[in-house]
Design a protein around this motif. Structure first.
Motif, PDB file in Angstrom:
ATOM      1  N   VAL A   1      -6.656   4.545   1.370  1.00  0.00           N
ATOM      2  CA  VAL A   1      -6.751   5.059   2.743  1.00  0.00           C
ATOM      3  C   VAL A   1      -8.241   5.253   3.067  1.00  0.00           C
ATOM      4  N   PRO A   2      -8.979   4.159   3.275  1.00  0.00           N
ATOM      5  CA  PRO A   2     -10.424   4.284   3.495  1.00  0.00           C
ATOM      6  C   PRO A   2     -10.765   5.131   4.723  1.00  0.00           C
ATOM      7  N   ARG A   3      -9.879   5.173   5.682  1.00  0.00           N
ATOM      8  CA  ARG A   3     -10.093   5.981   6.885  1.00  0.00           C
ATOM      9  C   ARG A   3     -10.140   7.476   6.565  1.00  0.00           C
ATOM     10  N   PHE A   4      -9.528   7.864   5.450  1.00  0.00           N
ATOM     11  CA  PHE A   4      -9.469   9.268   5.062  1.00  0.00           C
ATOM     12  C   PHE A   4     -10.867   9.857   4.877  1.00  0.00           C
ATOM     13  N   GLU A   5     -11.729   9.154   4.140  1.00  0.00           N
ATOM     14  CA  GLU A   5     -13.066   9.681   3.874  1.00  0.00           C
ATOM     15  C   GLU A   5     -13.869   9.835   5.164  1.00  0.00           C
ATOM     16  N   GLU A   6     -13.757   8.856   6.061  1.00  0.00           N
ATOM     17  CA  GLU A   6     -14.456   8.933   7.356  1.00  0.00           C
ATOM     18  C   GLU A   6     -13.957  10.128   8.165  1.00  0.00           C
ATOM     19  N   MET A   7     -12.659  10.320   8.209  1.00  0.00           N
ATOM     20  CA  MET A   7     -12.096  11.443   8.956  1.00  0.00           C
ATOM     21  C   MET A   7     -12.484  12.765   8.315  1.00  0.00           C
TER      22      MET A   7
ATOM     23  N   GLU B   1      -5.792  16.546  -7.022  1.00  0.00           N
ATOM     24  CA  GLU B   1      -7.207  16.187  -7.137  1.00  0.00           C
ATOM     25  C   GLU B   1      -7.403  14.958  -8.023  1.00  0.00           C
ATOM     26  N   SER B   2      -6.610  14.836  -9.070  1.00  0.00           N
ATOM     27  CA  SER B   2      -6.725  13.697  -9.989  1.00  0.00           C
ATOM     28  C   SER B   2      -6.395  12.363  -9.313  1.00  0.00           C
ATOM     29  N   ALA B   3      -5.692  12.388  -8.187  1.00  0.00           N
ATOM     30  CA  ALA B   3      -5.318  11.169  -7.467  1.00  0.00           C
ATOM     31  C   ALA B   3      -6.212  10.915  -6.253  1.00  0.00           C
ATOM     32  N   LEU B   4      -7.196  11.779  -6.009  1.00  0.00           N
ATOM     33  CA  LEU B   4      -8.005  11.670  -4.795  1.00  0.00           C
ATOM     34  C   LEU B   4      -8.752  10.344  -4.694  1.00  0.00           C
ATOM     35  N   ALA B   5      -9.418   9.914  -5.739  1.00  0.00           N
ATOM     36  CA  ALA B   5     -10.186   8.663  -5.684  1.00  0.00           C
ATOM     37  C   ALA B   5      -9.278   7.483  -5.359  1.00  0.00           C
ATOM     38  N   SER B   6      -8.112   7.423  -5.983  1.00  0.00           N
ATOM     39  CA  SER B   6      -7.164   6.340  -5.698  1.00  0.00           C
ATOM     40  C   SER B   6      -6.643   6.423  -4.274  1.00  0.00           C
ATOM     41  N   PHE B   7      -6.386   7.642  -3.806  1.00  0.00           N
ATOM     42  CA  PHE B   7      -5.912   7.837  -2.436  1.00  0.00           C
ATOM     43  C   PHE B   7      -6.966   7.332  -1.447  1.00  0.00           C
ATOM     44  N   MET B   8      -8.240   7.701  -1.674  1.00  0.00           N
ATOM     45  CA  MET B   8      -9.308   7.290  -0.756  1.00  0.00           C
ATOM     46  C   MET B   8      -9.503   5.774  -0.774  1.00  0.00           C
TER      47      MET B   8
ATOM     48  N   ASP C   1       0.833  -1.209   0.000  1.00  0.00           N
ATOM     49  CA  ASP C   1       0.000   0.000   0.000  1.00  0.00           C
ATOM     50  C   ASP C   1       0.867   1.258   0.000  1.00  0.00           C
ATOM     51  N   LEU C   2       1.970   1.228   0.757  1.00  0.00           N
ATOM     52  CA  LEU C   2       2.878   2.380   0.779  1.00  0.00           C
ATOM     53  C   LEU C   2       3.475   2.631  -0.607  1.00  0.00           C
ATOM     54  N   GLU C   3       3.814   1.557  -1.309  1.00  0.00           N
ATOM     55  CA  GLU C   3       4.367   1.718  -2.651  1.00  0.00           C
ATOM     56  C   GLU C   3       3.337   2.347  -3.586  1.00  0.00           C
ATOM     57  N   GLN C   4       2.072   1.909  -3.494  1.00  0.00           N
ATOM     58  CA  GLN C   4       1.021   2.496  -4.331  1.00  0.00           C
ATOM     59  C   GLN C   4       0.789   3.957  -3.966  1.00  0.00           C
ATOM     60  N   LEU C   5       0.782   4.254  -2.663  1.00  0.00           N
ATOM     61  CA  LEU C   5       0.613   5.641  -2.225  1.00  0.00           C
ATOM     62  C   LEU C   5       1.752   6.512  -2.740  1.00  0.00           C
ATOM     63  N   GLY C   6       2.960   5.962  -2.749  1.00  0.00           N
ATOM     64  CA  GLY C   6       4.121   6.710  -3.224  1.00  0.00           C
ATOM     65  C   GLY C   6       3.958   7.192  -4.658  1.00  0.00           C
ATOM     66  N   TRP C   7       3.265   6.421  -5.469  1.00  0.00           N
ATOM     67  CA  TRP C   7       3.031   6.812  -6.861  1.00  0.00           C
ATOM     68  C   TRP C   7       1.968   7.894  -6.969  1.00  0.00           C
ATOM     69  N   LEU C   8       1.128   8.060  -5.951  1.00  0.00           N
ATOM     70  CA  LEU C   8       0.034   9.033  -5.991  1.00  0.00           C
ATOM     71  C   LEU C   8       0.436  10.410  -5.471  1.00  0.00           C
ATOM     72  N   MET C   9       1.570  10.481  -4.783  1.00  0.00           N
ATOM     73  CA  MET C   9       1.955  11.719  -4.113  1.00  0.00           C
ATOM     74  C   MET C   9       3.255  12.276  -4.677  1.00  0.00           C
ATOM     75  N   GLN C  10       3.389  13.591  -4.556  1.00  0.00           N
ATOM     76  CA  GLN C  10       4.612  14.277  -4.953  1.00  0.00           C
ATOM     77  C   GLN C  10       5.273  14.812  -3.686  1.00  0.00           C
ATOM     78  N   LEU C  11       6.564  14.677  -3.573  1.00  0.00           N
ATOM     79  CA  LEU C  11       7.314  15.222  -2.446  1.00  0.00           C
ATOM     80  C   LEU C  11       7.916  16.549  -2.869  1.00  0.00           C
ATOM     81  N   GLN C  12       7.648  17.604  -2.089  1.00  0.00           N
ATOM     82  CA  GLN C  12       8.218  18.919  -2.380  1.00  0.00           C
ATOM     83  C   GLN C  12       8.744  19.549  -1.098  1.00  0.00           C
TER      84      GLN C  12
END
Length: 180
Positions: free
Chosen positions: A129-135, A119-126, A22-33
């Motif tokens: 991270v199913p807890r994200f939508e609840e929070m 925003e384009s990665a939000l659905a994949s992120f949710m 899951d961390l590897e998949q998340l890594g592809w969805l996020m940019q580090l700046q």
């Protein structure tokens, strides 16, 4: 890319419980700046097209006061705030989720490292991270309640505000903060 338990000191506690896949998949969805002190991430009124996860450093949320009498400090997000980071390590998600403009300006107050989810990665992120939508829903409900309180408050009481900390157990902790 994110990695599991060995580098937990370098990432927010929130992600330490995730499986490596899951961390590897998340890594592809996020940019580090990386941002410098006094660098503005977004301004009040900008489009909400991304949200941010604090990895290192500190970001303040500021809102312009009516009449141009300075800025009101709404919140501070810091990688050092372990309680906040374990429960809700991100900011800027509400404008993106609600498709609204930003209601505050985000300002880095020290060297800051952020993960950015577009925003384009939000659905994949949710999905990851199913807890994200609840929070997020809990936070939206709390903000709506605070808005109702603020609207019913007297003019002098409006110079004070409430900050909300959503803990991992789902408790809501309201603290009164003087803004003078």
């Amino acid at each position: 890319m994110l990695t599991s338990s060995r580098s937990c000191s370098r990432i927010t506690l929130f992600f330490c419980s995730f499986a490596q896949a899951d961390l590897e998949q998340l890594g592809w969805l996020m940019q580090l700046q990386v941002f410098r002190p006094k660098e503005v991430l977004f301004e009040e009124g900008d489009a909400g097209d991304r949200f941010y996860i604090v990895m290192k450093g500190c970001v303040q949320m500021l809102q312009r006061r009516a009449g141009g009498s300075g800025d009101l400090l709404l919140a501070t997000y810091s990688a050092r705030d372990r309680v906040q980071q374990a429960a809700c390590p991100w900011f800027g998600e509400m404008a993106m989720h609600c498709k609204q403009s930003r209601n505050a300006t985000a300002l880095c107050i020290e060297p800051t490292k952020l993960l950015i989810v577009l925003e384009s990665a939000l659905a994949s992120f949710m999905k990851l991270v199913p807890r994200f939508e609840e929070m997020l829903e809990t936070k939206l409900q709390a903000v709506a309640s605070l808005n109702e309180i603020a609207q019913s408050a007297s003019a002098s009481a409006r110079e004070s505000f409430f900050t909300l900390s959503i803990r991992s157990r789902g408790e809501k902790d309201f603290r009164h903060v003087r803004t003078t």
